[in-house]
Scaffold this motif. Structure first.
Motif, PDB file in Angstrom:
ATOM      1  N   GLY A 104     -19.759  27.527  28.805  1.00 27.07           N
ATOM      2  CA  GLY A 104     -20.972  26.897  28.278  1.00 27.07           C
ATOM      3  C   GLY A 104     -21.843  26.318  29.363  1.00 27.07           C
ATOM      4  O   GLY A 104     -23.063  26.417  29.333  1.00 27.07           O
ATOM      5  N   SER A 105     -21.210  25.705  30.389  1.00 26.67           N
ATOM      6  CA  SER A 105     -22.034  25.011  31.389  1.00 26.67           C
ATOM      7  C   SER A 105     -22.314  25.865  32.612  1.00 26.67           C
ATOM      8  O   SER A 105     -23.273  25.642  33.324  1.00 26.67           O
ATOM      9  N   LEU A 106     -21.461  26.868  32.875  1.00 28.19           N
ATOM     10  CA  LEU A 106     -21.588  27.593  34.141  1.00 28.19           C
ATOM     11  C   LEU A 106     -22.058  29.031  34.004  1.00 28.19           C
ATOM     12  O   LEU A 106     -22.666  29.564  34.905  1.00 28.19           O
ATOM     13  N   ASP A 107     -21.706  29.686  32.882  1.00 25.43           N
ATOM     14  CA  ASP A 107     -21.912  31.128  32.749  1.00 25.43           C
ATOM     15  C   ASP A 107     -21.475  31.833  34.031  1.00 25.43           C
ATOM     16  O   ASP A 107     -22.274  32.441  34.738  1.00 25.43           O
ATOM     17  N   PRO A 108     -20.206  31.740  34.368  1.00 22.81           N
ATOM     18  CA  PRO A 108     -19.785  32.121  35.713  1.00 22.81           C
ATOM     19  C   PRO A 108     -19.677  33.626  35.929  1.00 22.81           C
ATOM     20  O   PRO A 108     -19.415  34.387  35.023  1.00 22.81           O
ATOM     21  N   GLN A 109     -19.924  34.039  37.170  1.00 21.53           N
ATOM     22  CA  GLN A 109     -19.594  35.397  37.630  1.00 21.53           C
ATOM     23  C   GLN A 109     -18.316  35.297  38.441  1.00 21.53           C
ATOM     24  O   GLN A 109     -17.600  36.258  38.625  1.00 21.53           O
ATOM     25  N   CYS A 110     -18.116  34.104  38.974  1.00 22.66           N
ATOM     26  CA  CYS A 110     -16.931  33.837  39.767  1.00 22.66           C
ATOM     27  C   CYS A 110     -16.681  32.333  39.689  1.00 22.66           C
ATOM     28  O   CYS A 110     -17.584  31.578  39.354  1.00 22.66           O
ATOM     29  N   SER A 133     -19.549  43.886  40.466  1.00 22.58           N
ATOM     30  CA  SER A 133     -20.907  43.638  40.982  1.00 22.58           C
ATOM     31  C   SER A 133     -21.139  44.419  42.281  1.00 22.58           C
ATOM     32  O   SER A 133     -20.247  45.073  42.801  1.00 22.58           O
ATOM     33  N   SER A 134     -22.350  44.294  42.816  1.00 23.47           N
ATOM     34  CA  SER A 134     -22.671  44.950  44.099  1.00 23.47           C
ATOM     35  C   SER A 134     -21.866  44.300  45.226  1.00 23.47           C
ATOM     36  O   SER A 134     -21.350  43.194  45.069  1.00 23.47           O
ATOM     37  N   ASP A 135     -21.786  44.973  46.362  1.00 18.29           N
ATOM     38  CA  ASP A 135     -21.083  44.405  47.517  1.00 18.29           C
ATOM     39  C   ASP A 135     -21.670  43.053  47.912  1.00 18.29           C
ATOM     40  O   ASP A 135     -20.937  42.125  48.224  1.00 18.29           O
ATOM     41  N   PHE A 136     -22.994  42.948  47.882  1.00 20.69           N
ATOM     42  CA  PHE A 136     -23.634  41.694  48.303  1.00 20.69           C
ATOM     43  C   PHE A 136     -23.215  40.548  47.388  1.00 20.69           C
ATOM     44  O   PHE A 136     -22.823  39.479  47.848  1.00 20.69           O
ATOM     45  N   ILE A 137     -23.299  40.788  46.069  1.00 23.22           N
ATOM     46  CA  ILE A 137     -22.956  39.724  45.120  1.00 23.22           C
ATOM     47  C   ILE A 137     -21.473  39.377  45.235  1.00 23.22           C
ATOM     48  O   ILE A 137     -21.084  38.212  45.224  1.00 23.22           O
ATOM     49  N   PHE A 138     -20.635  40.407  45.401  1.00 27.30           N
ATOM     50  CA  PHE A 138     -19.203  40.142  45.540  1.00 27.30           C
ATOM     51  C   PHE A 138     -18.934  39.282  46.780  1.00 27.30           C
ATOM     52  O   PHE A 138     -18.211  38.284  46.713  1.00 27.30           O
ATOM     53  N   MET A 139     -19.527  39.658  47.910  1.00 32.61           N
ATOM     54  CA  MET A 139     -19.298  38.910  49.159  1.00 32.61           C
ATOM     55  C   MET A 139     -19.830  37.476  49.039  1.00 32.61           C
ATOM     56  O   MET A 139     -19.189  36.524  49.470  1.00 32.61           O
ATOM     57  N   ASP A 140     -21.009  37.324  48.432  1.00 30.30           N
ATOM     58  CA  ASP A 140     -21.617  36.007  48.254  1.00 30.30           C
ATOM     59  C   ASP A 140     -20.691  35.114  47.419  1.00 30.30           C
ATOM     60  O   ASP A 140     -20.406  33.973  47.786  1.00 30.30           O
ATOM     61  N   CYS A 141     -20.230  35.667  46.294  1.00 31.86           N
ATOM     62  CA  CYS A 141     -19.322  34.945  45.397  1.00 31.86           C
ATOM     63  C   CYS A 141     -18.022  34.605  46.113  1.00 31.86           C
ATOM     64  O   CYS A 141     -17.527  33.484  46.038  1.00 31.86           O
ATOM     65  N   ALA A 142     -17.446  35.582  46.795  1.00 30.88           N
ATOM     66  CA  ALA A 142     -16.138  35.399  47.421  1.00 30.88           C
ATOM     67  C   ALA A 142     -16.201  34.344  48.522  1.00 30.88           C
ATOM     68  O   ALA A 142     -15.318  33.485  48.615  1.00 30.88           O
ATOM     69  N   TYR A 143     -17.249  34.385  49.343  1.00 29.02           N
ATOM     70  CA  TYR A 143     -17.400  33.355  50.378  1.00 29.02           C
ATOM     71  C   TYR A 143     -17.520  31.971  49.743  1.00 29.02           C
ATOM     72  O   TYR A 143     -16.821  31.030  50.135  1.00 29.02           O
ATOM     73  N   GLU A 144     -18.424  31.844  48.776  1.00 26.83           N
ATOM     74  CA  GLU A 144     -18.664  30.517  48.196  1.00 26.83           C
ATOM     75  C   GLU A 144     -17.395  29.983  47.543  1.00 26.83           C
ATOM     76  O   GLU A 144     -17.004  28.827  47.764  1.00 26.83           O
ATOM     77  N   GLU A 145     -16.729  30.802  46.732  1.00 24.95           N
ATOM     78  CA  GLU A 145     -15.565  30.305  45.996  1.00 24.95           C
ATOM     79  C   GLU A 145     -14.374  30.043  46.920  1.00 24.95           C
ATOM     80  O   GLU A 145     -13.647  29.064  46.738  1.00 24.95           O
ATOM     81  N   LEU A 146     -14.163  30.905  47.911  1.00 25.98           N
ATOM     82  CA  LEU A 146     -13.065  30.658  48.853  1.00 25.98           C
ATOM     83  C   LEU A 146     -13.305  29.368  49.636  1.00 25.98           C
ATOM     84  O   LEU A 146     -12.398  28.556  49.818  1.00 25.98           O
ATOM     85  N   MET A 170     -26.234  34.144  49.969  1.00 27.10           N
ATOM     86  CA  MET A 170     -26.177  34.474  51.382  1.00 27.10           C
ATOM     87  C   MET A 170     -25.318  35.699  51.666  1.00 27.10           C
ATOM     88  O   MET A 170     -25.708  36.580  52.405  1.00 27.10           O
ATOM     89  N   GLY A 171     -24.122  35.730  51.108  1.00 24.38           N
ATOM     90  CA  GLY A 171     -23.249  36.867  51.362  1.00 24.38           C
ATOM     91  C   GLY A 171     -22.568  36.818  52.721  1.00 24.38           C
ATOM     92  O   GLY A 171     -21.945  37.774  53.145  1.00 24.38           O
ATOM     93  N   PHE A 172     -22.706  35.700  53.431  1.00 16.54           N
ATOM     94  CA  PHE A 172     -22.006  35.526  54.707  1.00 16.54           C
ATOM     95  C   PHE A 172     -21.792  34.032  54.938  1.00 16.54           C
ATOM     96  O   PHE A 172     -22.318  33.199  54.208  1.00 16.54           O
ATOM     97  N   PHE A 173     -21.016  33.693  55.974  1.00 14.29           N
ATOM     98  CA  PHE A 173     -20.658  32.310  56.275  1.00 14.29           C
ATOM     99  C   PHE A 173     -21.693  31.757  57.248  1.00 14.29           C
ATOM    100  O   PHE A 173     -21.591  31.951  58.448  1.00 14.29           O
ATOM    101  N   GLY A 174     -22.720  31.068  56.724  1.00 12.91           N
ATOM    102  CA  GLY A 174     -23.820  30.592  57.552  1.00 12.91           C
ATOM    103  C   GLY A 174     -23.407  29.450  58.471  1.00 12.91           C
ATOM    104  O   GLY A 174     -22.426  28.754  58.230  1.00 12.91           O
ATOM    105  N   ILE A 175     -24.192  29.271  59.524  1.00 13.80           N
ATOM    106  CA  ILE A 175     -23.908  28.240  60.538  1.00 13.80           C
ATOM    107  C   ILE A 175     -23.794  26.845  59.912  1.00 13.80           C
ATOM    108  O   ILE A 175     -22.901  26.073  60.226  1.00 13.80           O
ATOM    109  N   TYR A 176     -24.697  26.536  58.992  1.00 12.44           N
ATOM    110  CA  TYR A 176     -24.716  25.197  58.391  1.00 12.44           C
ATOM    111  C   TYR A 176     -23.401  24.931  57.660  1.00 12.44           C
ATOM    112  O   TYR A 176     -22.793  23.867  57.801  1.00 12.44           O
TER     113      TYR A 176
END
Length: 201
Positions: A104-110, A133-146, A170-176
């Motif tokens: 209800g609150s998140l409508d999650p993909q991951c 999902s696409s590679d970009f969305i998968f990578m973005d999700c996987a980085y954020e959730e991990l 982003m799909g990658f591990f940004g400097i910030y």
């Protein structure tokens, strides 16, 4: 720049997104080696998860993180599911009532969550990722959730350059975000610390 990094760290390391983990103004982190197991039947997605884990290990000092071959020896379980199985998997992990609340609150993909002990040390994390999902969305999700499963779980819309902002893909591990994780895993920052204790450090 230091001020922006500290501001982002305080915003992402304290509190909890949608209060799924309850609002707790304490540092949460692993104080033990982190071992990740990817569970699912898509070898391409498993390889991408392994690549992300290697990248995180390389960029975060004082964090011992690596893949393992079995679920028994893992404290981070990454469940790879088809889109159509996502809701069923969330229900299995969190129970029906909690699952309804999450959807209800998140409508999650991951999604990710963790268990912590009374000292606020993370003991186990579950990460659920959809594989369709696409590679970009998968990578973005996987980085954020991990990364969130390691402690900085407060998504914030007020810091524009972090992947913990749901409006940023982003799909990658940004400097910030590397700065935020390196702060969190600095040995001087301990699980259970309050905002005031962290500011002192």
């Amino acid at each position: 720049v230091d001020g922006q990094i500290i501001d982002g760290f305080l915003k992402t390391a304290f509190g909890a997104e949608h209060h799924l983990a309850g609002r707790v103004d304490r540092i949460r982190k692993y104080q033990t080696p982190v071992r990740v197991f990817a569970d699912g039947n898509r070898s391409d997605r498993k390889a991408q998860v392994a690549k992300i884990v290697t990248d995180i290990a390389k960029r975060v000092q004082h964090l011992d993180i690596a893949m393992v071959g079995t679920g028994d020896s893992a404290n981070v379980l990454v469940k790879l599911v088809r889109d159509r199985d996502l809701n069923r998997t969330i229900t299995k992990f969190y129970g029906r009532e909690r699952a309804r609340e999450i959807q209800g609150s998140l409508d999650p993909q991951c999604l990710s969550g963790f268990r912590k002990n009374e000292k606020f040390e993370i003991e186990h994390s579950d990460v659920i990722l959809t594989v369709d999902s696409s590679d970009f969305i998968f990578m973005d999700c996987a980085y954020e959730e991990l990364l969130q499963s390691l402690g900085p779980i407060n998504d914030t819309a007020s810091v524009p350059w972090t992947m913990f902002n749901d409006n940023v893909s982003m799909g990658f591990f940004g400097i910030y975000d590397q700065y935020i994780l390196n702060l969190l895993y600095d040995p001087r920052i301990k699980a259970g610390m309050t905002v005031a204790e962290v500011k002192e450090v």
